[in-house]
Design a protein around this motif. Sequence first.
Motif, short mmCIF file in Angstrom:
data_model
loop_
_atom_site.label_atom_id
_atom_site.label_comp_id
_atom_site.label_asym_id
_atom_site.label_seq_id
_atom_site.Cartn_x
_atom_site.Cartn_y
_atom_site.Cartn_z
N ASP A 70 -7.05 36.31 3.53
CA ASP A 70 -8.68 36.46 3.41
C ASP A 70 -8.94 35.16 2.38
O ASP A 70 -8.45 34.62 1.72
CB ASP A 70 -8.67 37.79 2.25
CG ASP A 70 -8.64 39.09 2.85
OD1 ASP A 70 -8.50 39.22 4.10
OD2 ASP A 70 -7.93 39.81 2.18
N ASP A 91 -13.91 30.93 14.02
CA ASP A 91 -13.32 32.23 14.36
C ASP A 91 -12.57 32.64 13.05
O ASP A 91 -11.71 33.34 13.03
CB ASP A 91 -12.40 32.48 15.53
CG ASP A 91 -12.45 34.07 15.78
OD1 ASP A 91 -13.23 34.89 15.47
OD2 ASP A 91 -11.28 34.36 16.44
N ILE A 92 -12.77 32.21 11.61
CA ILE A 92 -12.29 32.48 10.61
C ILE A 92 -13.46 33.13 9.61
O ILE A 92 -14.40 32.92 9.54
CB ILE A 92 -11.63 31.06 9.81
CG1 ILE A 92 -10.79 30.77 10.73
CG2 ILE A 92 -11.40 31.58 8.40
CD1 ILE A 92 -10.26 29.26 10.30
N ASN A 93 -12.92 34.33 9.27
CA ASN A 93 -14.16 35.20 8.44
C ASN A 93 -13.69 34.83 7.03
O ASN A 93 -12.77 34.62 6.58
CB ASN A 93 -13.76 36.44 8.66
CG ASN A 93 -14.89 37.33 7.81
OD1 ASN A 93 -16.05 37.12 8.01
ND2 ASN A 93 -14.34 38.43 7.06
N SER A 125 2.54 26.14 6.89
CA SER A 125 2.45 27.31 7.11
C SER A 125 3.75 28.19 6.88
O SER A 125 3.88 29.47 6.29
CB SER A 125 2.08 27.71 8.59
OG SER A 125 2.88 27.02 9.45
N LYS A 166 -4.75 32.69 9.83
CA LYS A 166 -6.12 33.63 9.64
C LYS A 166 -6.19 35.12 9.64
O LYS A 166 -6.45 35.80 8.94
CB LYS A 166 -7.15 33.24 10.34
CG LYS A 166 -7.11 33.51 11.85
CD LYS A 166 -8.21 32.95 12.93
CE LYS A 166 -8.12 33.81 14.22
NZ LYS A 166 -9.16 34.39 14.78
N ASP A 167 -4.94 35.47 10.27
CA ASP A 167 -4.71 36.82 10.50
C ASP A 167 -3.78 37.46 9.49
O ASP A 167 -4.01 38.67 9.27
CB ASP A 167 -3.93 37.14 11.99
CG ASP A 167 -4.76 36.99 13.30
OD1 ASP A 167 -5.97 36.87 12.93
OD2 ASP A 167 -4.15 36.56 14.11
N ARG A 168 -3.40 36.64 8.51
CA ARG A 168 -2.67 37.05 7.32
C ARG A 168 -3.73 36.50 6.14
O ARG A 168 -2.75 36.84 5.00
CB ARG A 168 -1.37 36.42 7.35
CG ARG A 168 -0.50 37.05 8.56
CD ARG A 168 0.85 36.35 8.51
NE ARG A 168 1.32 37.16 7.50
CZ ARG A 168 2.75 37.05 7.34
NH1 ARG A 168 3.51 36.65 8.18
NH2 ARG A 168 3.33 37.73 6.35
N LYS A 228 -6.58 28.34 10.31
CA LYS A 228 -6.65 29.07 11.55
C LYS A 228 -5.27 29.50 11.76
O LYS A 228 -5.17 30.70 12.35
CB LYS A 228 -7.13 28.13 12.40
CG LYS A 228 -7.48 28.87 13.95
CD LYS A 228 -8.45 28.17 14.82
CE LYS A 228 -8.56 28.82 16.02
NZ LYS A 228 -9.47 29.98 16.01
N GLU A 229 -4.21 28.75 11.80
CA GLU A 229 -2.86 29.48 11.92
C GLU A 229 -2.62 30.54 11.08
O GLU A 229 -1.73 31.43 11.36
CB GLU A 229 -1.59 28.32 11.81
CG GLU A 229 -0.46 28.63 12.03
CD GLU A 229 -0.23 27.98 13.50
OE1 GLU A 229 0.78 28.34 13.97
OE2 GLU A 229 -1.15 27.14 13.94
#
Length: 150
Positions: free
Chosen positions: A70, A108-110, A18, A66-68, A63-64
């Motif tokens: 796609d 919880d990953i799109n 990461s 995921k907010d950054r 998951k670590e």
Amino acid sequence: MSIAKNGFDNEKYIQEQSSEILKRTEKFNNKLYLEFGGKLLYDYHAARVLPGYDPNVKMRLIKELKDRADILLCIYAGDIERKKIRADFGITYDSDALKLIDDLRGWDINVAGVVITRFENQPSAIIFKNKLERRNIKVVTHRYTKGYPG
């Protein structure tokens, strides 16, 4: 009697991967395309050959981040057409892709979309594309690229 240490450190893998991924994104205007080889989930082969390897460590890494990130899932149209079977689970690659999308959502990953590669209007690939679109999943098709390794 000595206790054998695990040869693979999952936490170190997640931390170092990461960190390096985030460093690289800074070099490319916060855009970086990564391809994960092997299985994202349930990679029991890697767990067999790497003592201590968590079969879901790649998913933990995703998951670590995921907010950054796609997530785009790619699947080869020829594998769909031939009804290629994933040997470890005994299901077709297209069924596995649908299962992976559901599994990712469970983490919880799109999934932003699916790319069907080397698409040449194969009937089974069209059916799969329609099935994804009915599930409101964005689908992009990509044709064969001349000269690109097959």
